[in-house]
Design a protein around this motif. Structure first.
Motif, PDB file in Angstrom:
ATOM      1  N   GLU A 215      -4.388   1.520   8.274  1.00 26.94           N
ATOM      2  CA  GLU A 215      -4.216   1.684   9.480  1.00 26.94           C
ATOM      3  C   GLU A 215      -3.582   0.156  10.099  1.00 26.94           C
ATOM      4  O   GLU A 215      -3.191  -0.704  10.887  1.00 26.94           O
ATOM      5  CB  GLU A 215      -4.638   2.028  10.542  1.00 26.94           C
ATOM      6  CG  GLU A 215      -4.794   3.222  10.845  1.00 26.94           C
ATOM      7  CD  GLU A 215      -6.047   4.517  11.491  1.00 26.94           C
ATOM      8  OE1 GLU A 215      -5.665   5.438  12.124  1.00 26.94           O
ATOM      9  OE2 GLU A 215      -7.261   3.499  12.001  1.00 26.94           O
ATOM     10  N   ALA A 216      -4.213  -0.931   9.640  1.00 32.18           N
ATOM     11  CA  ALA A 216      -4.890  -2.109   9.188  1.00 32.18           C
ATOM     12  C   ALA A 216      -3.181  -2.551   8.631  1.00 32.18           C
ATOM     13  O   ALA A 216      -2.942  -4.054   8.973  1.00 32.18           O
ATOM     14  CB  ALA A 216      -6.297  -2.671   8.303  1.00 32.18           C
ATOM     15  N   MET A 217      -3.431  -1.999   7.880  1.00 31.09           N
ATOM     16  CA  MET A 217      -1.552  -2.474   7.102  1.00 31.09           C
ATOM     17  C   MET A 217      -0.611  -2.369   8.372  1.00 31.09           C
ATOM     18  O   MET A 217       0.944  -3.523   8.110  1.00 31.09           O
ATOM     19  CB  MET A 217      -1.495  -2.092   5.252  1.00 31.09           C
ATOM     20  CG  MET A 217      -2.444  -2.490   4.919  1.00 31.09           C
ATOM     21  SD  MET A 217      -1.806  -1.229   3.557  1.00 31.09           S
ATOM     22  CE  MET A 217      -0.585  -2.238   2.694  1.00 31.09           C
ATOM     23  N   GLY A 218      -0.503  -1.214   8.985  1.00 26.12           N
ATOM     24  CA  GLY A 218       1.066  -0.691   9.836  1.00 26.12           C
ATOM     25  C   GLY A 218       1.634  -0.154   8.813  1.00 26.12           C
ATOM     26  O   GLY A 218       1.712   0.213   7.850  1.00 26.12           O
ATOM     27  N   ALA A 219       2.202   1.332   9.473  1.00 23.97           N
ATOM     28  CA  ALA A 219       2.852   2.140   9.022  1.00 23.97           C
ATOM     29  C   ALA A 219       3.795   1.662   7.995  1.00 23.97           C
ATOM     30  O   ALA A 219       4.271   2.266   7.392  1.00 23.97           O
ATOM     31  CB  ALA A 219       2.957   3.645   9.750  1.00 23.97           C
ATOM     32  N   ASP A 220       4.570   0.684   8.364  1.00 27.18           N
ATOM     33  CA  ASP A 220       5.800   0.222   7.377  1.00 27.18           C
ATOM     34  C   ASP A 220       5.321  -0.148   6.228  1.00 27.18           C
ATOM     35  O   ASP A 220       6.100  -0.063   5.748  1.00 27.18           O
ATOM     36  CB  ASP A 220       6.773  -1.039   8.312  1.00 27.18           C
ATOM     37  CG  ASP A 220       7.789  -0.833  10.120  1.00 27.18           C
ATOM     38  OD1 ASP A 220       7.726   0.873  10.105  1.00 27.18           O
ATOM     39  OD2 ASP A 220       7.970  -0.868  10.630  1.00 27.18           O
ATOM     40  N   ASN A 221       4.164  -0.781   6.603  1.00 27.42           N
ATOM     41  CA  ASN A 221       3.883  -1.429   4.841  1.00 27.42           C
ATOM     42  C   ASN A 221       3.351  -0.151   3.585  1.00 27.42           C
ATOM     43  O   ASN A 221       3.038  -0.349   3.041  1.00 27.42           O
ATOM     44  CB  ASN A 221       3.151  -2.517   4.715  1.00 27.42           C
ATOM     45  CG  ASN A 221       3.360  -3.410   5.992  1.00 27.42           C
ATOM     46  OD1 ASN A 221       4.273  -4.462   5.559  1.00 27.42           O
ATOM     47  ND2 ASN A 221       2.521  -4.336   6.769  1.00 27.42           N
ATOM     48  N   VAL A 222       2.655   0.443   5.061  1.00 23.71           N
ATOM     49  CA  VAL A 222       1.848   1.496   4.206  1.00 23.71           C
ATOM     50  C   VAL A 222       2.939   2.942   3.275  1.00 23.71           C
ATOM     51  O   VAL A 222       2.747   3.241   2.241  1.00 23.71           O
ATOM     52  CB  VAL A 222       0.788   2.779   4.885  1.00 23.71           C
ATOM     53  CG1 VAL A 222       0.263   3.912   4.315  1.00 23.71           C
ATOM     54  CG2 VAL A 222      -0.135   1.788   5.446  1.00 23.71           C
ATOM     55  N   LYS A 223       4.501   2.717   4.162  1.00 17.84           N
ATOM     56  CA  LYS A 223       5.625   3.682   3.657  1.00 17.84           C
ATOM     57  C   LYS A 223       6.039   3.497   2.212  1.00 17.84           C
ATOM     58  O   LYS A 223       6.132   4.733   1.018  1.00 17.84           O
ATOM     59  CB  LYS A 223       6.669   3.467   5.055  1.00 17.84           C
ATOM     60  CG  LYS A 223       7.699   4.756   4.461  1.00 17.84           C
ATOM     61  CD  LYS A 223       8.645   4.901   5.628  1.00 17.84           C
ATOM     62  CE  LYS A 223      10.209   5.710   5.073  1.00 17.84           C
ATOM     63  NZ  LYS A 223      11.393   5.523   6.012  1.00 17.84           N
ATOM     64  N   PRO A 224       6.329   2.344   1.653  1.00 17.26           N
ATOM     65  CA  PRO A 224       6.348   2.314   0.317  1.00 17.26           C
ATOM     66  C   PRO A 224       5.909   2.908  -0.648  1.00 17.26           C
ATOM     67  O   PRO A 224       6.211   3.349  -1.827  1.00 17.26           O
ATOM     68  CB  PRO A 224       6.346   0.705   0.149  1.00 17.26           C
ATOM     69  CG  PRO A 224       6.741   0.511   1.096  1.00 17.26           C
ATOM     70  CD  PRO A 224       6.008   1.193   2.323  1.00 17.26           C
ATOM     71  N   PHE A 225       4.623   3.122  -0.657  1.00 23.51           N
ATOM     72  CA  PHE A 225       3.511   3.719  -1.181  1.00 23.51           C
ATOM     73  C   PHE A 225       3.609   5.019  -1.510  1.00 23.51           C
ATOM     74  O   PHE A 225       3.851   6.030  -2.668  1.00 23.51           O
ATOM     75  CB  PHE A 225       2.088   3.657  -0.775  1.00 23.51           C
ATOM     76  CG  PHE A 225       1.403   1.896  -0.805  1.00 23.51           C
ATOM     77  CD1 PHE A 225       2.320   1.157  -1.435  1.00 23.51           C
ATOM     78  CD2 PHE A 225       0.180   1.674   0.315  1.00 23.51           C
ATOM     79  CE1 PHE A 225       1.215   0.171  -1.076  1.00 23.51           C
ATOM     80  CE2 PHE A 225      -0.161   0.578   0.599  1.00 23.51           C
ATOM     81  CZ  PHE A 225       0.057   0.177  -0.316  1.00 23.51           C
TER      82      PHE A 225
END
Length: 264
Positions: A215-225
């Motif tokens: 959540e601190a990173m944001g969904a767009d930044n987590v998606k590539p994981f």
């Protein structure tokens, strides 16, 4: 015995002594066992989808001259099938006092008890309910228990050997609602916590800790994981989760573990 033979004899004695000392040292060295499913161990990152689990990076944080780190998690396994396939028995055969067992199950426990594809599900909850079924994979009758029953078995078996169990809740899936990661606070995360508390062992709430980081990173930044689905991380996602696990270990301080962690 001539001079040359004496030197050869001396060398062999020294070599035998060093070998014996190493064997004795290895026998005394504790082991950090990691057990779980594909979110803990899933390939080596070289495959087409670059999928990996967090357990594959834990050894990087330890002084492996002082402690062995064995990631024995297996993709597709539930708290039930890791036992019924004999994997836990193999660990129990070598488990000794001073070892550690960190466990994370739950992602695969929600399936059917007796389906013909996997037959890996467990009964929901932590009670003593059980059900006898015909296992079409193993081709025999089997008594299936609750998720909590299997987790208690790992804990109590480890304790019986003098080892230190550490329970983790499952890492979250990449599923969001209203800007927040959806937790499993009414199921496996809750049950993992309840079992750990009831048995008086260490607990790491990975479901919550990883969700907070996402959540601190944001969904767009987590998606590539998550290159394939919403469950399995790639190498970078696994490395992040490993970092979170180790930070939690440093905070909860399982007995004696701190002296084996690298100073970072």
């Amino acid at each position: 015995m001539n001079k040359t033979n004496k030197w050869i004899y001396f060398f062999l004695v020294v070599l035998a002594s060093c070998t014996a000392a190493k064997v004795l040292s290895d026998e005394k060295k504790p082991t950090f066992y990691i057990i779980g499913d594909s979110t803990v161990r899933n390939g080596d990152g070289s495959g087409r989808n670059n999928q990996m689990g967090w357990g594959s990076f834990i050894a990087n944080y330890f002084d492996t001259t002082k402690i062995d780190v064995q990631n024995l998690a297996v993709g597709g396994r539930s708290s039930r099938t890791f036992i019924t396939e004999g994997r836990w028995d193999k660990i129990m055969a070598t488990l000794k006092a001073g070892d550690y067992v960190i466990m994370q199950f739950g992602h695969n426990d929600g399936g059917a008890l007796d389906d013909t594809a996997r037959a890996r599900g467990t009964i929901r909850g932590i009670g003593e309910e059980s059900k006898e079924i015909y296992n079409p994979i193993m081709k025999k009758q089997e008594v299936v228990h609750t998720y909590g029953w299997y987790m208690r078995k790992y804990i109590n078996d480890a304790k019986s050997k003098g080892a230190i169990p550490i329970v983790c809740s499952p890492i979250p899936r990449n599923q969001w609602k209203d800007g927040k990661v959806i937790r499993s606070t009414d199921s496996y995360s809750k049950w993992a916590r309840e079992v750990a508390q009831a048995e008086g062992v260490h607990f790491i709430d990975l479901n919550e800790l990883v969700s907070q980081r996402y959540e601190a990173m944001g969904a767009d930044n987590v998606k590539p994981f998550f290159p394939v689905d919403h469950t399995h991380t790639n190498k970078e996602g696994a490395q992040l989760n490993a970092e979170i696990v180790v930070a939690a270990l440093k905070q909860i301080k399982p007995k004696g573990l701190s002296k084996y962690l690298n100073k970072q």
